[in-house]
Design a protein around this motif. Structure first.
Motif, mmCIF file in Angstrom:
data_model
loop_
_atom_site.group_PDB
_atom_site.id
_atom_site.type_symbol
_atom_site.label_atom_id
_atom_site.label_comp_id
_atom_site.label_asym_id
_atom_site.label_seq_id
_atom_site.Cartn_x
_atom_site.Cartn_y
_atom_site.Cartn_z
ATOM 1 N N ARG A 72 -9.556 -7.058 9.763
ATOM 2 C CA ARG A 72 -11.002 -6.758 9.907
ATOM 3 C C ARG A 72 -11.868 -7.751 10.513
ATOM 4 O O ARG A 72 -13.071 -7.721 11.170
ATOM 5 C CB ARG A 72 -11.629 -6.560 8.378
ATOM 6 C CG ARG A 72 -10.955 -5.331 7.826
ATOM 7 C CD ARG A 72 -11.730 -4.630 6.677
ATOM 8 N NE ARG A 72 -10.868 -3.984 5.948
ATOM 9 C CZ ARG A 72 -10.979 -3.722 4.633
ATOM 10 N NH1 ARG A 72 -11.676 -4.678 3.872
ATOM 11 N NH2 ARG A 72 -10.309 -2.861 3.925
ATOM 12 N N LEU A 94 3.687 -0.178 4.441
ATOM 13 C CA LEU A 94 2.287 -0.852 4.753
ATOM 14 C C LEU A 94 2.009 -1.825 3.514
ATOM 15 O O LEU A 94 2.195 -1.481 2.653
ATOM 16 C CB LEU A 94 1.502 0.394 4.963
ATOM 17 C CG LEU A 94 -0.027 -0.329 5.053
ATOM 18 C CD1 LEU A 94 -0.374 -0.843 6.331
ATOM 19 C CD2 LEU A 94 -1.094 0.993 4.909
ATOM 20 N N GLN A 150 0.799 -1.155 0.033
ATOM 21 C CA GLN A 150 -0.014 -0.169 -0.006
ATOM 22 C C GLN A 150 0.752 1.320 0.150
ATOM 23 O O GLN A 150 0.552 2.414 -0.805
ATOM 24 C CB GLN A 150 -0.737 -0.083 0.996
ATOM 25 C CG GLN A 150 -2.118 -0.665 1.256
ATOM 26 C CD GLN A 150 -3.135 -0.227 0.122
ATOM 27 O OE1 GLN A 150 -3.300 -0.515 -1.040
ATOM 28 N NE2 GLN A 150 -4.133 0.450 0.689
ATOM 29 N N SER A 151 1.968 1.256 0.780
ATOM 30 C CA SER A 151 2.734 2.357 0.693
ATOM 31 C C SER A 151 4.341 1.642 1.178
ATOM 32 O O SER A 151 4.397 0.499 1.574
ATOM 33 C CB SER A 151 2.510 3.488 1.762
ATOM 34 O OG SER A 151 2.549 3.057 2.954
ATOM 35 N N ILE A 195 -5.151 -3.580 15.857
ATOM 36 C CA ILE A 195 -6.396 -2.988 15.822
ATOM 37 C C ILE A 195 -7.348 -4.034 15.152
ATOM 38 O O ILE A 195 -6.976 -4.927 14.390
ATOM 39 C CB ILE A 195 -6.567 -1.789 15.011
ATOM 40 C CG1 ILE A 195 -5.428 -0.917 15.392
ATOM 41 C CG2 ILE A 195 -7.826 -1.113 14.924
ATOM 42 C CD1 ILE A 195 -5.973 0.423 16.541
ATOM 43 N N GLU A 229 -11.643 -5.092 13.994
ATOM 44 C CA GLU A 229 -13.152 -4.780 14.168
ATOM 45 C C GLU A 229 -13.913 -5.905 14.701
ATOM 46 O O GLU A 229 -15.105 -5.853 15.143
ATOM 47 C CB GLU A 229 -13.590 -4.680 12.632
ATOM 48 C CG GLU A 229 -12.951 -3.429 12.018
ATOM 49 C CD GLU A 229 -13.515 -3.226 10.576
ATOM 50 O OE1 GLU A 229 -14.451 -4.013 10.055
ATOM 51 O OE2 GLU A 229 -12.724 -2.401 9.790
ATOM 52 N N LEU A 257 -0.828 -4.781 2.329
ATOM 53 C CA LEU A 257 -2.453 -5.073 2.738
ATOM 54 C C LEU A 257 -2.585 -6.551 2.290
ATOM 55 O O LEU A 257 -1.933 -6.818 1.028
ATOM 56 C CB LEU A 257 -3.315 -4.175 1.860
ATOM 57 C CG LEU A 257 -4.713 -4.423 2.024
ATOM 58 C CD1 LEU A 257 -5.548 -3.354 2.132
ATOM 59 C CD2 LEU A 257 -5.202 -5.527 0.605
ATOM 60 N N ARG A 283 -5.332 -9.313 1.229
ATOM 61 C CA ARG A 283 -6.753 -9.711 0.943
ATOM 62 C C ARG A 283 -7.062 -10.913 1.557
ATOM 63 O O ARG A 283 -6.325 -11.994 1.161
ATOM 64 C CB ARG A 283 -7.228 -9.485 -0.307
ATOM 65 C CG ARG A 283 -6.950 -8.221 -0.993
ATOM 66 C CD ARG A 283 -7.936 -7.944 -2.054
ATOM 67 N NE ARG A 283 -7.431 -6.508 -2.866
ATOM 68 C CZ ARG A 283 -6.957 -6.391 -3.798
ATOM 69 N NH1 ARG A 283 -6.893 -7.532 -4.530
ATOM 70 N NH2 ARG A 283 -6.451 -5.253 -4.385
ATOM 71 N N ASP A 287 2.328 -1.711 13.167
ATOM 72 C CA ASP A 287 1.119 -1.675 13.645
ATOM 73 C C ASP A 287 0.236 -2.910 12.757
ATOM 74 O O ASP A 287 0.646 -3.077 11.461
ATOM 75 C CB ASP A 287 0.213 -0.211 13.321
ATOM 76 C CG ASP A 287 0.825 0.724 13.894
ATOM 77 O OD1 ASP A 287 1.456 0.539 15.083
ATOM 78 O OD2 ASP A 287 1.091 2.031 13.527
ATOM 79 N N VAL A 288 -0.619 -3.351 13.517
ATOM 80 C CA VAL A 288 -1.633 -4.449 12.832
ATOM 81 C C VAL A 288 -2.960 -4.250 12.868
ATOM 82 O O VAL A 288 -3.605 -3.962 14.031
ATOM 83 C CB VAL A 288 -0.997 -5.885 13.223
ATOM 84 C CG1 VAL A 288 -1.752 -6.978 12.861
ATOM 85 C CG2 VAL A 288 0.548 -6.200 13.434
ATOM 86 N N LYS A 289 -3.633 -4.447 11.519
ATOM 87 C CA LYS A 289 -5.022 -4.376 11.659
ATOM 88 C C LYS A 289 -5.470 -5.630 11.096
ATOM 89 O O LYS A 289 -5.101 -5.984 9.982
ATOM 90 C CB LYS A 289 -5.312 -3.036 11.057
ATOM 91 C CG LYS A 289 -6.876 -2.636 10.550
ATOM 92 C CD LYS A 289 -7.689 -2.433 11.274
ATOM 93 C CE LYS A 289 -9.261 -2.354 10.737
ATOM 94 N NZ LYS A 289 -9.597 -1.179 10.059
ATOM 95 N N ILE A 348 -7.097 -2.440 20.281
ATOM 96 C CA ILE A 348 -8.264 -1.719 19.930
ATOM 97 C C ILE A 348 -9.264 -3.007 19.385
ATOM 98 O O ILE A 348 -8.890 -3.277 18.115
ATOM 99 C CB ILE A 348 -8.315 -0.415 19.370
ATOM 100 C CG1 ILE A 348 -7.566 0.567 19.767
ATOM 101 C CG2 ILE A 348 -9.779 0.042 19.232
ATOM 102 C CD1 ILE A 348 -7.872 1.013 21.167
ATOM 103 N N ILE A 391 -2.043 -4.767 7.288
ATOM 104 C CA ILE A 391 -3.669 -4.738 7.144
ATOM 105 C C ILE A 391 -4.165 -6.031 6.647
ATOM 106 O O ILE A 391 -3.805 -6.493 5.497
ATOM 107 C CB ILE A 391 -4.204 -3.665 6.416
ATOM 108 C CG1 ILE A 391 -3.660 -2.422 6.872
ATOM 109 C CG2 ILE A 391 -5.778 -3.426 6.283
ATOM 110 C CD1 ILE A 391 -3.958 -1.189 5.897
ATOM 111 N N PRO A 430 -1.199 0.525 21.364
ATOM 112 C CA PRO A 430 -2.659 0.389 21.701
ATOM 113 C C PRO A 430 -3.309 -1.034 21.063
ATOM 114 O O PRO A 430 -3.024 -1.558 20.087
ATOM 115 C CB PRO A 430 -3.524 1.460 21.118
ATOM 116 C CG PRO A 430 -2.406 2.543 20.852
ATOM 117 C CD PRO A 430 -1.260 1.804 20.427
ATOM 118 N N ALA A 462 0.629 -0.959 17.270
ATOM 119 C CA ALA A 462 -0.926 -1.086 17.756
ATOM 120 C C ALA A 462 -1.476 -2.185 16.975
ATOM 121 O O ALA A 462 -1.064 -2.816 16.168
ATOM 122 C CB ALA A 462 -1.797 0.152 17.228
#
Lengths: 467, 346
Positions: free
Chosen positions: B262, B222, B218-219, B278, B280, B224, B226, B258-260, B296, B242, B294, B276
């Motif tokens: 969904r 970062l 992504q950058s 994160i 959902e 991503l 799928r 950081d890790v996210k 979350i 992500i 954090p 972080a």
């Protein structure tokens, strides 16, 4: 300098514009009469024309019903749905280095208040750099900024811009040279951010997927006159219900260009900051979105702003928003629809949001078509879809769904008596209808005549001069 | 005149009159405004955990300098610290205790209490709120309804509950079975005392996210992915990630960024997340996990035994609707369960 405070300029003179307008109206009338004469002599042709008009009208009606359902869905979600504020609780963290831009052009009345508020922020001092972007001010703005720089040399880095392309987007693009860190928070000079606001705006950026964050804007000069009170109601509806519902439903919350921030690496990854756009905020929202980044709305991150106190200023503002929004629609609709990063719900909501300033001209067209069909004795075509027209009349023509949205927003905000002003919103609705329709016409003319963009200053109403 | 036309005029007049009814209150509100103040912006109490404690202390502060204080002084009621069995049923005002207090009986007080020293009870107490200059130590089955603040350590005995705010300037210790909502301190210790643990020292393999299936850059920093993603054991990754589906981080692996995700996240035993975390949906940290940024989640966070969140110098935030914390967990900063948090016995 405020959101979308750029308008298309290099206009033809007023006389020329009026002349062209008269000619266009005459041509339309002449066309209608010619069509009527032709149709009266040809029954098949008349039937085909009437059917086509009825189909267009039906399509408009269906679109209006979709928008009404959308308003209803958002309102019901705010009333009964699960509310998402995932990042609001982040209080302790290793806060990143950020830069705060204060966009300013002749802001001597308000700039000190904004700088003072940012100095008093609870964001870690060593990680916050304040950059007032003084875009060619001719008043006392520069000296006021310089006085603060003397007091806080380590915290404030001024950018006094004296040349370059006009406009907020262009000024902010030039100011990127002063940035420290990956996150930029942007305020207009008339905003007075609260002590904890910066942390709340930065918190969502801990999520690596977030490209932009938007806070809630609250009008401060509500009691000035009827217009400001109506705008207060509209803002409530727009933020308290519309934006928050989109956040709840994981749709498309919109970055508004102020009381918000962007992740620079994300903006660079999607093509950088564009200065040749009228609505750089909508432009960035959509480019981020169809490239896989998210925009977050934080309803509890509130900041006061001034709203227009004069109808002419308001009309100009609506026209600017409309033009900028439609520009983004025409540029990106295809990329948006074909992006692999979006869910179906995001795609639908994003397109509806993009088309929001196309609907008033379509509504106007629908009214004209309905009248034309009536005078052309086309009831035999229209009767078949009368239930749908009735639904439209009930649900959208009076903008009932949007009114309902405002009612719930104001109640959620804890106010009741200001709701009595609701019928006056009808007035605002008609004014916006014609302003937006004329701006669409203007956008087409801009495209044809390749007009250049010029920057316009938004009027400030605050009385006191900054010290 | 044609009767149809008369009916039409009557109909229009009736509709107009109906519409004008709505304009009457609108007109009045316009001419005589009764509700035209700007909307109040959310006050500090929503973000500042110590807001109520600080407000209470600012009221109490004036009385602390007085030479002799006893009985009722309009705003406060004074209780002698030497009374080990004070009569709490007589309390009708907020209470000030001028020295440390060690209670030998159950206490029920529906007014805020200020103790200018330590406060110690035997258990099954019920307090509305309490501010102490020293330690707070409540026995088992106690309850603090609103808030508690201590300049020194707070200890809540087993099966106690603090359904609102709990904060300390040094350390908070919640024994097993404690229920909490919002806890803040430089060190928060849950359940059993921390046991010594020898970190396994397998050789870690330096890896890149681009090697993972479905990775898109992504950058510069970062990636991503799928769909679902499973990170193998004993790996080190640098950069942020992500995942649009479910994420499983292998045992002992490290992600310095950081890790996210969904969908759900599961972090393996002894793994480390440098930034972080994160999600959902649900986050599950297994035993001995360390997360520095954090955490979350929008639903549930389960923190396995002996895990560590944040570091002492850089406190962080753990936030979710529900939080389940295993024994021996140490958190630095804020743990905020919007619905309910609980310390598990095992």
């Amino acid at each position: 300098m405020s959101l979308n405070s750029v308008s298309v300029g290099n206009y033809l003179s007023g006389k020329w514009r009026a002349g062209i307008g008269v000619i266009v109206v005459m041509l339309i009338c002449e066309g209608i009469f010619a069509l009527e004469r032709a149709l009266s002599n040809n029954i098949d042709l008349q039937h085909a024309a009437v059917s086509s008009m009825a189909i267009v009208l039906l399509a408009i009606v269906v679109l209006m019903i979709i928008y009404a359902c959308r308003h209803m869905l958002f309102t019901i979600n705010r009333l009964f749905g699960r509310q998402r504020h995932p990042y609001i609780d982040i209080d302790d963290a290793q806060w990143p280095q950020i830069t705060v831009f204060i966009a300013a052009h002749n802001e001597e009345k308000v700039i000190a208040g904004c700088i003072e508020a940012l100095i008093n922020s609870n964001y870690p001092i060593t990680r916050l750099k304040i950059v007032p972007v003084n875009d060619r001010s001719t008043d006392q703005t520069r000296s006021i900024i310089d006085r603060y720089v003397e007091r806080y040399p380590d915290r404030i880095t001024p950018f006094h811009r004296i040349s370059g392309k006009a406009g907020k987007a262009a000024a902010l693009k030039d100011a990127l040279a002063f940035v420290e860190g990956d996150i930029v928070i942007i305020f207009d000079a008339d905003y007075v951010p609260g002590c904890g606001l910066i942390k709340q705006l930065v918190a969502p950026f801990f999520d690596p997927e977030v490209g932009a964050v938007m806070g809630r804007v609250v009008p401060i000069n509500v009691c000035s006159n009827l217009l400001t009170r109506m705008l207060d109601l509209e803002r409530s509806g727009g933020y308290q219900v519309d934006q928050q519902a989109r956040m709840n439903l994981k749709l498309v919350p919109q970055y508004g260009g102020t009381v918000g921030g962007v992740r620079l690496s994300a903006v660079e990854a999607v093509g950088g900051w564009h200065e040749n756009v009228l609505a750089e905020d909508t432009d960035i929202t959509y480019r981020l979105l169809f490239n896989g980044w998210k925009t977050i709305y934080t309803n509890r991150t509130e900041c006061y702003e001034e709203v227009p106190e004069e109808w002419l200023i308001r009309i100009k503002q609506v026209k600017r928003w409309s033009k900028g929004h439609n520009q983004v629609l025409f540029r990106y609709w295809f990329q948006f629809l074909t992006s692999p990063y979006l869910s179906l719900a995001e795609r639908i909501d994003g397109m509806l949001l993009l088309m929001v300033f196309v609907m008033p001209p379509l509504l106007l067209l629908g009214w004209i078509l309905a009248l034309a069909l009536y005078f052309m004795n086309a009831s035999y075509v229209v009767t078949n879809v009368i239930p749908i027209f009735a639904l439209m009349a009930y649900g959208t023509l009076g903008n009932f769904a949007a009114f309902f949205e405002i009612v719930i927003a104001v109640l959620l905000d804890g106010n009741r008596r200001r709701l009595r002003l609701l019928p006056f919103i009808l007035l605002g609705f008609f004014i916006s209808l014609f302003s937006i329709s004329s701006s669409l016409y203007s956008l087409v003319m801009d495209f044809i005549f390749k007009r250049e963009l010029v920057w316009e200053k938004t009027v400030r109403y605050r009385k006191e001069l900054s010290k | 005149m044609n009767s149809n036309l008369i009916h039409l005029i009557e109909f229009i007049a009736f509709c107009s009159a109906l519409m004008l009814i709505a304009f009457r209150p609108a007109w009045r509100e316009w001419q005589f405004p009764s509700d035209c103040e700007p909307l109040p912006i959310s006050p500090d109490y929503s973000i500042d955990i110590d807001y109520f404690a600080t407000s209470f202390y600012s009221k109490v502060e004036n009385f602390l300098t007085k030479e002799s204080v006893s009985g009722n002084q309009q705003d406060f009621q004074f209780i002698s610290a030497s009374a080990s069995k004070p009569d709490w049923s007589d309390i009708t005002l907020p209470v000030i205790v001028m020295n440390s207090m060690y209670l030998k009986e159950v206490m029920h007080c529906q007014f805020p209490v200020f103790v200018n020293g330590d406060f110690h009870t035997i258990g099954a107490d019920n307090l509305k709120s309490i501010y102490t200059q020293g330690k707070i130590s409540l026995g088992p089955y106690s309850r603090i309804d609103d808030w508690a603040y201590a300049r020194e350590t707070i200890i809540l005995g087993y099966e106690s509950s603090a359904p609102r705010r709990l904060s300390s300037a040094t350390c908070i210790y919640l024994e097993h079975g404690c229920h909490f909502e919002r806890v803040n301190a430089p060190v928060i210790s849950f359940g059993l005392r921390v046991q010594n643990y020898t970190v396994q020292s397998n050789a870690l393999i330096e890896s890149s996210f681009s090697e993972l299936k479905g990775a898109v850059q992504q950058s510069s920093s970062l990636t991503l992915i799928r769909g679902d993603c499973e990170i193998p054991n004993d790996r080190v990754y640098r950069g942020s990630l992500i995942v649009t589906g479910r994420l499983i981080v292998g045992d002992r692996s490290r992600i310095i960024g950081d890790v996210k995700a969904r969908k759900n996240i599961v972090v393996g035993v002894n793994a480390l997340i440098g930034g972080a975390l994160i999600c959902e949906k649900n986050i599950t940290l297994k035993e001995y996990v360390c997360v520095k940024g954090p955490i979350i989640s929008e639903v549930l966070i389960t923190i396995g035994a002996h895990s560590t969140v944040g570091i002492h110098e850089l406190p962080t935030t753990v936030s979710a609707e529900r939080i389940i914390v295993g024994p021996g967990v140490i958190a630095h900063g804020t743990v905020w369960a919007r619905e309910r948090g609980v310390t598990c016995p095992s």
